[in-house]
Structures are given as structure tokens and as C-alpha cells.
Enzyme design. Structure first.
Site, PDB file in Angstrom:
ATOM      1  N   ASP A   1      80.631  44.254  60.689  1.00  0.00           N
ATOM      2  CA  ASP A   1      79.532  44.051  59.633  1.00  0.00           C
ATOM      3  C   ASP A   1      79.457  42.427  59.840  1.00  0.00           C
ATOM      4  O   ASP A   1      79.125  41.389  58.556  1.00  0.00           O
ATOM      5  CB  ASP A   1      80.512  43.810  58.305  1.00  0.00           C
ATOM      6  CG  ASP A   1      80.013  43.781  56.791  1.00  0.00           C
ATOM      7  OD1 ASP A   1      78.637  43.831  57.043  1.00  0.00           O
ATOM      8  OD2 ASP A   1      80.464  43.604  55.991  1.00  0.00           O
TER       9      ASP A   1
ATOM     10  N   GLU B   1      77.151  50.725  50.561  1.00  0.00           N
ATOM     11  CA  GLU B   1      77.832  51.433  51.870  1.00  0.00           C
ATOM     12  C   GLU B   1      77.032  52.837  50.670  1.00  0.00           C
ATOM     13  O   GLU B   1      78.224  53.910  51.740  1.00  0.00           O
ATOM     14  CB  GLU B   1      79.339  51.516  52.250  1.00  0.00           C
ATOM     15  CG  GLU B   1      79.694  49.981  52.671  1.00  0.00           C
ATOM     16  CD  GLU B   1      79.175  49.493  53.675  1.00  0.00           C
ATOM     17  OE1 GLU B   1      79.044  50.537  54.898  1.00  0.00           O
ATOM     18  OE2 GLU B   1      78.757  48.278  54.239  1.00  0.00           O
TER      19      GLU B   1
ATOM     20  N   ASN C   1      74.119  45.367  58.172  1.00  0.00           N
ATOM     21  CA  ASN C   1      74.910  45.932  59.354  1.00  0.00           C
ATOM     22  C   ASN C   1      74.435  47.449  58.984  1.00  0.00           C
ATOM     23  O   ASN C   1      74.235  48.159  58.183  1.00  0.00           O
ATOM     24  CB  ASN C   1      76.915  45.981  59.302  1.00  0.00           C
ATOM     25  CG  ASN C   1      76.373  46.822  57.307  1.00  0.00           C
ATOM     26  OD1 ASN C   1      76.128  45.860  56.765  1.00  0.00           O
ATOM     27  ND2 ASN C   1      77.631  47.300  57.214  1.00  0.00           N
TER      28      ASN C   1
END
Lengths: 587, 301
Positions: free
Chosen positions: A321, A197, A279
Site C-alpha cells: 500500500d 478498495e 496502490n
């Protein structure tokens, strides 16, 4: 760190040459294209470029499989026992297999003797985003090519295990890694990247398999420029999606995620590489209204130029996700006498999709798990009809410092099906889909910190939906969307499937069993406990007139990383790291 | 069983320097390992190869008081504080392995700096009702931290409220609370003007390059950047952050719960440094404002 040079290499070479008198030939493009029909080797991930995981071998069949027994087992050794998700490759009596922590082994397929071993030297202080697993090698010419946790492609000499070339695909310090098996298409090695992320951008890249020279690079987020190299010169090759800002707000496209962490499949018919994307970032969908292309999608990429031919987005504006990385498998079927050039994929989001593989058009879609609540169904174009109540909360609702409201979404983010590849049998016309039935409670967690700063975390727990099973191996009919049979497993399934002309379907379970099923009925025909959980993908090949089956055993992967109710089902499972090879006794 | 036990004891005594340890062992070894985030000015970073920053300075004072040498255990941040505590305080990272010495202990910090001190966090429970952070002791608050905006006074006269960021671009560190706030608060009206950077210093550099008109980050980070820039053009804003959850929090330290006594001894030293004004002086040397943590503010009242 262990090094294999000098006398080690010499003895390895001698050992390699002495094994059962097999001469070693180089792997060609033709070998890879014909892999499915040439049963004496396995030179592609998925037993053929399309990834059908189907073998025409039938000596081991529903009648004989009960006599199948292990002939050797090989341990990866060391302390490094975390999740063995590899699919072995076999060429001329040598098995090439990867293990956790970026290791490669070459093993004699007859005896299980080690020929050589390569340990990638990883940088100090590396923090790979996505566990330390590896899913396998690619073979080309006299090279064994694989991706490392520090996001490099390494090509080893197939005979000695010595490095022939090494290329940095992305910077591990920015959060990139490689865990997927690379693929070979017409002399090119094609790879994706994994990433967390930290604001990474997914991409697919092609390198000259013999030299490691880069050929093209294709970002998977709208707005980023692609490049092609001609005579060593880097040339602009069109912006992915045309221009930035169409399906993303502000500058979020610059760090949009869509990691290509599972690699892809190749369809020779249409000359397309099918690669899936993860994602979108940031994780919380309320921060990025829009479809967020090309996240959670399947892309058809021209392997010669790196251009995107078409895309199909399974979860637009993904808020759960539900990575769209799962394999898209090319197959043909008859519809009223007409051959349909189709491709199928079973998504993390719980829906299975059948697409027209020439243009990406949606043919049909259907759930392959018992419950889905984030969407009410698919519209005529295959776009989900959202159930807005099941979208994880807006961070601004937690900005008073209170825990946001919790949503119980099904499936959980680990997906109706995760990375583990399904198989397609050309005999039954069915897909064998390793799936899991679980949901998640998810909420915004304001009592969280990151690097000395207050943070808004995503709190979640994954919950089984039934007392007696999470995993379900399903036989699905792609023409009707009907389930033909199922096998329910107590713990989640996390390994790949193999289908054979022997009317058999094989899969490994976290409980350690390699199981064989009747492909038509689902009746259990075989099981053997390998001593640790199986999260790898089985293969089969023929040598000296005998059919062999191999699978890697070693519990791990993403499931044990998460706690909650699911942890209770798997906490007794032991780690390991070994290859098991089976055959029938000689009559 | 006996062989196993013996092995464990051997391992512990061998590699005593590498892993987190009891207070007595720290004193006897003559070295304390202070855990601090890597490349994280003004808290902990390297200047010409020498560790500097307020957390490093405080670490030096702790070592001095113990009569031992300080060594820095540099921490590469993971995705959350739980990860950092596990990797650096009580368990070690799964990639921290020595091929040639498989029994070697993992590299851990005896004391980790810049760990938020928050009772609610410390006593957080999982869905099974178990304490999530039961392997560590969070103690010794030494600073209160807040959010802060700095702006380019040639682009903006003042920042009275965050509403100006509906019209002016602002830079934030990616995946931080300011990122969440600016992209989602007030129906996302500041979203289009939120520019993302990998660090606060990159965001500040973007403001100096004219790419954004303001930056938002932690107060000490922003104070440090303003001091480094040394240009009156860049000013501190006085706006509030309406509807934003955690606007202030306290920073303390962590030790493994096995070494609680070490924590107590460190606590005594740091409390003395706070009460004598020593810590405030350290912050001042880095051009940072210093605010007492809540514990001391309450006592003062």
C-alpha cells in the site's frame, strides 16, 4: 443544513466590498503562473504551479521571527472537527479556505471576519472512503473551485459563495470521493479522484474552469480508453498504456485502483501536469502478478490533450500500500555548469527520487528515512530491488483458516512520507521533507467478515521504531542524497512545509505547534501552540507592506484512524478547526 | 459537570427513537429498529418500495413477538464487519449529523441482522491485548451459510472440481473470499478465468449473458438467483473448495453491549422460530435451502 442566501449573501457582499478598500480583481492564468513571485497573493496550491512552497518574502526572517505573533484566529465552528488539511489561498484581502466535511470559508485577511461560508449538501448515507478532510480550493476568474466528498467539483462565486456551476466527476456510490485541491492550468481545472478498495479506477480530468464543461478524461490504469471532448462531442483519445492485459492478469485491470487522490503539480517549462497514482487493487499483490501499470506511479500528462507523456513507477507490483501519489516538484540545478531540468518526489516507500522532468528518466534515488527493509535499494533505472521476505503473505497460505505469517515491513503503509507536501528552497537548494519513521506488522487475517460473508482481511499494526520520535523534518540535498539537518518530533508529522527567503522553514506539528527553523542549520527559531494539532500547510503573503503567515489548525487525518502503538502517542491530542494568522508587530 | 450531565439526559430522552435502546424503552416506544443490509437479496432488499427478504421477515417476527412495529434501519456496508457494527450498532456514523439539531442522537439499529456468530471473532484481541468487539454482543445464530457455485449447463456438463475453472470463465463479487480464492489458490491457475463484478447478481447476469460459464457466491445468494432465473439451464454445482479457509459460518445478530437484555429477549424469540421450523419456512418461501447453525446441529446430535 445551513444555507447562505438572501440577506446573508447581501451582507456578505457588503462586508466583502467594505474591507480595507481593496478592489477585487479576477484571478488570471498569468496570476497563477507567476504566483511564486507575486508575493501579495497566494492563488495556487503549493505557492506556484510547481508546488515548491517557497516564498521570496524575507521580512520575517531568522532575526525577526522571534517577535512574530498571532493577529487573528478564525474558528470553523460546528461539530465538524475532523482533520483540517487545507492550504488557504489569498487574493485581494480575502482568504479562501476549506474545512472538513466539504466546507469553504471566505475570511477577511486583515480582521479574520467571515465573509461567507459554503456547506456542501452531502447525500444521505454517503460512505466516503477516505475520511472527511479537504485540502483546499483553486481560484480562477471570479470563481472558487473545490472538490466534495461525493466526488463533485463545485465552483462558487468568490464574492458571495453562491454556486456558479457544479459537475459530477465520479459516482460516490461506486466508492469515489474528492479530497484534493483542484489545480488550474491555462483556464482548465484539473482534478483526480479518491477511492477505496471497491474496484474503482483512477483518472485525471480537465474541465473548462469558467463553465465546468468537461474537456478530457484520462484513466490511470492500463487498458482503459481516454476521451477528449471537441465541440461538445466525446471522442476516443487512445487507451492508457496502449492495450489491456500487459501488466495485469485476467480482468483485474478493469478494477485496478491507482486513484489520483492527491491531485498534482504543473511544470510550465515542459507543459506537463505531474500527477501521482495510488496502490493497485486488490490490495494483496499475490493476486495480481505483474507491474500493474500505472499504479504507484508519477504520470506526466499533457494538459491540453490528456495524453500520458511519460510515467515513472516507484513501486511496481506494490504489495505494501505504498501509494505513489506524493507530489513531484519541478526544480532546476546546476551540474558542472549545465542546468538540469529535474523534478523530485519523496515516496511513501521511503525513497526520494530525482527525475529528468522532460522525459521521466531516473537521475538518482536515495532513502530519506533511517530504515527501509522492503527493498535492498534501487537499480540503475530506479526500480526497487525487492526483499522478498518482506512482501506481505500470499492469501493461499492462509487458506487453511490459520493466520498467515506476519511480516514486519518498514516503512509502514502510512509511508516514509504521506500526503503532506515538502518544500524546496531556491536559496539553499534543499528539499525540506516531512517524514515519519515507523514500521508495520502485517498478516492475512482469516477471522474476518464483510457483509455477512467470511472474508480474508489484512491485519496490521503500525509500530514506532524509536522511543522518542516518529516524525522527522529533514533537509535533503537532491544532488547528493545527503541529509543536511533534521528535527525529530515525538508524534508523526502530517502537515505541509513552507520555505521562505527569510532563511526560514515552517511546519506544524500534531502537538499543535507552528514551528520555524533556520533553513541552513535546523535550529528552532520560533514556536507557537495553536491549541489543536496542525495537519495543514502554512502559507505566507504580503499585504500593505507587512508579511503574514497563516496555517490551519485541527488535528485529524489518517493517523488517528489506526490503533496500536502509534495511538498511544497521539490519543491525548485534541480536535479543533481554526485558522491562525501571524505577523511581526508594527515598528 | 452537572450541566453536562443534565444535557446528556435531555438528549437521551429527546431523541429516544433514533438511537439503540434498552428493552423496556423499545417496548414502551412501540417500535423496534431492525438493522439490515441495503439492496442485498435474498436477505434484505426492497420490492416495490416494501422491505422484503429473509432477514426482514425474521425482523417482523421479532417485532410481532414484542407487540411492537418494525422499522428497518438500512445499512450501507463499509469495508468490514467492525465498521458496520460501529456505524450501526454502538456508535453511529461520523457523517450522521443534523446541522439544525447538533445534539440529536445518531441513527442506530436496536438489533442488527446477518452478523456472523463466531466465538473466535467475538473474542478477538488487538496487539494491546484488548477486546476489539467489546462494544457489542454477538448472539442468536439463526442460519449456517456456505459457498456455492452455479453453472450454465450448456457450457459445462458438470462442475466436479474447481479445476474446470482453469479452462472456463467464472464470475465473482469483487473483494470477496471467492475472489481471493479463485485468484490465488493452486498457484493462481484459475486467476485468468476469474471475472470480477460489483455484486453476485451482476455476476449471475453475466452468466445469463454468456460472459462467464459459472458464478461463485454465498449459497443463499446463488439459490435465489437460480430461483429468479427459473431456467433449468442454470444448475447448482456439487464441487468442494479444497484449501479454502472458511467454507461455512453461522449467521446471528448483534446488539450494543449496553442493551444485553434486549439481546436476550430477541434470542428467546428467534430460538423459538428456529425450533418450530418457522425460519426454515421463511427460507423456503424465497426458494432457499436452510441449514441449522452449528449450535442447533450439535444439540440435535
Amino acid at each position: 443544513m445551513k444555507k447562505f442566501s438572501g440577506s446573508f449573501a447581501v451582507s456578505a457582499l457588503v462586508a466583502a466590498m467594505s474591507l480595507s478598500g481593496v478592489s477585487q480583481a479576477n484571478v488570471t492564468d498569468k496570476d497563477i503562473l507567476q504566483d511564486q513571485s507575486t508575493v501579495e497573493d497566494v492563488v495556487s496550491n503549493g505557492l506556484g504551479p510547481r508546488g515548491q512552497r517557497y516564498s521570496p518574502l524575507d521580512k520575517i526572517n531568522t532575526n525577526t521571527v522571534k517577535d512574530m505573533r498571532p493577529v487573528w484566529s478564525f474558528s470553523f465552528g460546528g461539530e465538524k472537527q475532523r482533520g483540517q488539511e487545507s492550504q488557504p489561498m489569498v487574493k485581494d484581502g480575502v482568504m479562501y479556505v476549506t474545512a472538513s466535511y466539504s466546507r469553504v470559508f471566505a475570511v477577511d485577511t486583515k480582521t479574520g471576519d467571515e465573509l461567507w461560508e459554503y456547506n456542501a449538501r452531502l447525500p444521505d448515507g454517503i460512505m466516503p472512503c477516505c475520511d472527511v478532510i479537504n485540502r483546499g480550493v483553486a481560484l480562477y476568474d471570479d470563481l472558487v473551485i473545490f472538490g466534495t466528498l461525493d466526488a463533485k467539483l463545485v465552483a462558487l462565486d468568490a464574492k458571495t459563495g453562491k454556486v456558479k456551476w457544479k459537475k459530477t466527476v465520479a459516482d460516490y456510490k461506486e466508492g469515489y470521493s474528492i479530497t484534493a485541491a483542484p489545480m488550474i492550468v491555462n483556464g482548465k481545472v484539473i482534478t483526480g479522484v479518491s477511492g477505496g478498495e471497491f474496484g474503482i479506477v483512477g483518472k485525471a480530468e480537465a474541465y473548462d474552469a469558467k463553465t465546468g464543461k468537461i474537456l478530457w478524461s484520462r484513466p490511470t490504469v492500463e487498458g482503459h480508453m481516454g476521451y477528449i471532448w471537441k465541440d461538445g462531442k466525446k471522442i476516443e483519445n487512445g487507451i492508457s498504456g496502449g492495450k489491456p492485459g500487459q501488466t495485469w492478469p485476467g480482468d483485474l485491470w478493469k478494477s485496478g485502483g491507482a486513484a489520483t487522490w492527491l491531485g498534482g503539480t504543473y511544470d510550465p517549462d515542459t507543459n506537463s501536469v505531474f500527477i501521482g497514482t495510488g496502490n493497485p487493487a486488490p490490495w494483496n499483490s499475490h493476486m495480481r502478478p505483474g507491474d500493474n501499470l500505472f499504479s504507484s506511479s508519477r504520470l506526466a500528462i499533457d494538459p491540453d490533450t490528456g495524453k500520458i507523456k511519460w510515467h515513472f513507477q516507484t513501486t511496481p507490483h506494490d504489495g505494501w500500500d505504498y501509494d505513489g501519489v506524493n507530489e513531484l516538484i519541478a526544480f532546476d540545478y546546476k551540474d558542472g555548469g549545465k542546468t538540469v531540468k529535474a523534478a523530485a518526489t519523496a515516496d511513501r516507500n521511503g525513497f526520494m527520487y530525482v527525475l529528468n522532468r522532460t522525459n521521466g528518466d531516473f537521475i538518482r534515488g536515495f532513502p530519506f528515512i533511517d530504515e527501509i527493509n522492503w527493498a535492498k535499494g534501487l537499480d540503475k533505472n530506479g526500480r526497487p530491488i525487492y526483499n522478498d521476505e518482506m512482501r506481505p503473505g500470499n492469501p493461499s497460505a492462509s487458506e487453511d483458516g490459520k493466520k498467515g505469517s506476519s511480516v514486519h515491513a518498514v516503512p509502514a503503509f502510512l509511508g516514509g512520507k504521506n500526503w503532506m507536501p515538502m518544500a524546496y528552497s531556491q536559496d539553499t537548494g534543499l528539499f525540506y521533507v516531512p517524514s515519519n519513521e515507523w514500521g508495520m506488522d502485517i498478516w492475512n487475517e482469516p477471522t474476518a467478515y464483510k457483509k455477512g460473508a467470511a472474508y480474508l482481511g489484512a491485519g496490521f499494526t503500525i509500530k514506532p521504531l524509536s522511543e522518542d520520535h516518529i516524525g522527522v523534518l529533514r533537509a535533503m540535498d537532491p544532488k547528493t542524497g545527503k541529509e543536511v539537518w533534521r528535527y525529530q518530533n515525538f508524534s508523526p508529522l502530517w502537515g505541509g512545509v513552507l520555505a521562505t527567503a527569510g532563511n526560514l522553514v515552517f511546519i506544524g506539528t500534531p502537538e499543535g505547534y507552528l514551528k520555524g527553523f533556520d533553513a541552513k542549520t535546523g535550529e528552532v527559531k520560533y514556536q507557537f501552540n495553536t491549541g489543536s494539532g496542525i495537519v495543514g500547510s502554512p502559507i505566507t503573503w504580503e499585504q500593505d507592506g507587512e508579511q503574514f503567515i497563516s496555517v490551519v489548525s485541527g488535528w485529524g487525518g489518517a493517523v488517528p484512524l489506526w490503533g496500536g502503538e502509534v495511538a498511544k502517542r497521539i490519543k491525548h491530542l485534541n480536535q479543533g478547526g481554526s485558522i491562525w494568522t501571524f505577523k511581526l508587530p508594527k515598528s | 459537570m452537572r450541566i453536562l450531565l443534565l444535557l446528556t439526559v435531555l438528549t437521551l430522552s429527546w431523541a429516544g427513537a433514533a438511537q439503540a435502546r434498552y428493552y423496556d424503552d423499545v417496548i414502551a416506544s412501540g417500535v423496534i429498529h431492525i438493522g439490515a443490509y441495503k439492496d442485498f437479496p435474498p436477505y434484505s432488499f426492497e420490492k416495490e418500495g416494501i422491505p422484503v427478504g429473509v432477514d426482514i421477515e425474521i425482523g417482523h417476527r421479532i417485532a410481532e413477538a414484542f407487540g411492537v412495529k418494525m422499522e428497518v434501519h438500512w445499512i450501507t456496508p463499509d469495508e468490514s464487519l467492525e465498521d458496520d457494527l460501529r456505524n450501526n450498532v454502538w456508535k453511529g456514523h461520523y457523517l450522521d449529523k443534523d446541522e439544525n439539531d447538533p445534539l440529536a442522537a445518531k441513527h442506530l439499529a436496536d438489533v442488527m441482522m446477518r452478523v456472523p456468530y463466531d466465538r473466535e471473532y467475538a473474542f478477538k484481541r488487538d496487539d494491546q491485548g484488548l477486546l476489539i468487539n467489546d462494544q457489542v454482543v454477538l448472539f442468536g445464530p439463526y442460519q449456517r451459510e456456505r459457498w456455492q457455485v452455479a453453472f450454465d449447463s450448456e457450457k459445462l456438463d458438470r462442475v466436479g472440481t474447481v479445476a474446470v475453472f482453469q479452462y472456463h470463465p467464472i464470475g465473482v463479487e469483487i473483494d470477496s473470499l471467492p475472489d481471493f480464492y479463485l485468484t490465488s489458490a493452486f498457484g493462481g491457475r484459475m486467476r485468468k478465468n476469474t471475472h470480477h463484478y460489483f455484486s453476485n447478481s451482476e455476476a449471475f447476469a453475466a452468466m445469463q449473458a454468456g460472459e462467464v460459464d459459472a458464478v461463485m457466491g454465498m449459497r443463499a445468494e446463488v439459490d435465489w438467483q437460480i430461483g429468479q432465473a427459473g431456467n433449468p439451464r442454470y444448475k447448482l454445482a456439487e464441487n468442494g473448495f479444497p484449501t479454502m479457509g472458511k467454507q461455512q459460518w453461522d449467521i446471528g445478530m448483534a446488539v450494543s453491549q449496553r442493551y444485553r437484555q434486549l439481546g436476550n429477549e430477541v434470542d428467546v424469540v428467534v430460538e423459538r422460530l428456529i425450533r418450530s421450523g418457522e425460519i426454515e419456512k421463511i427460507y423456503a418461501r424465497y426458494n432457499l435451502r436452510y441449514e441449522l447453525p452449528g449450535l442447533y446441529q450439535d444439540v440435535a446430535q
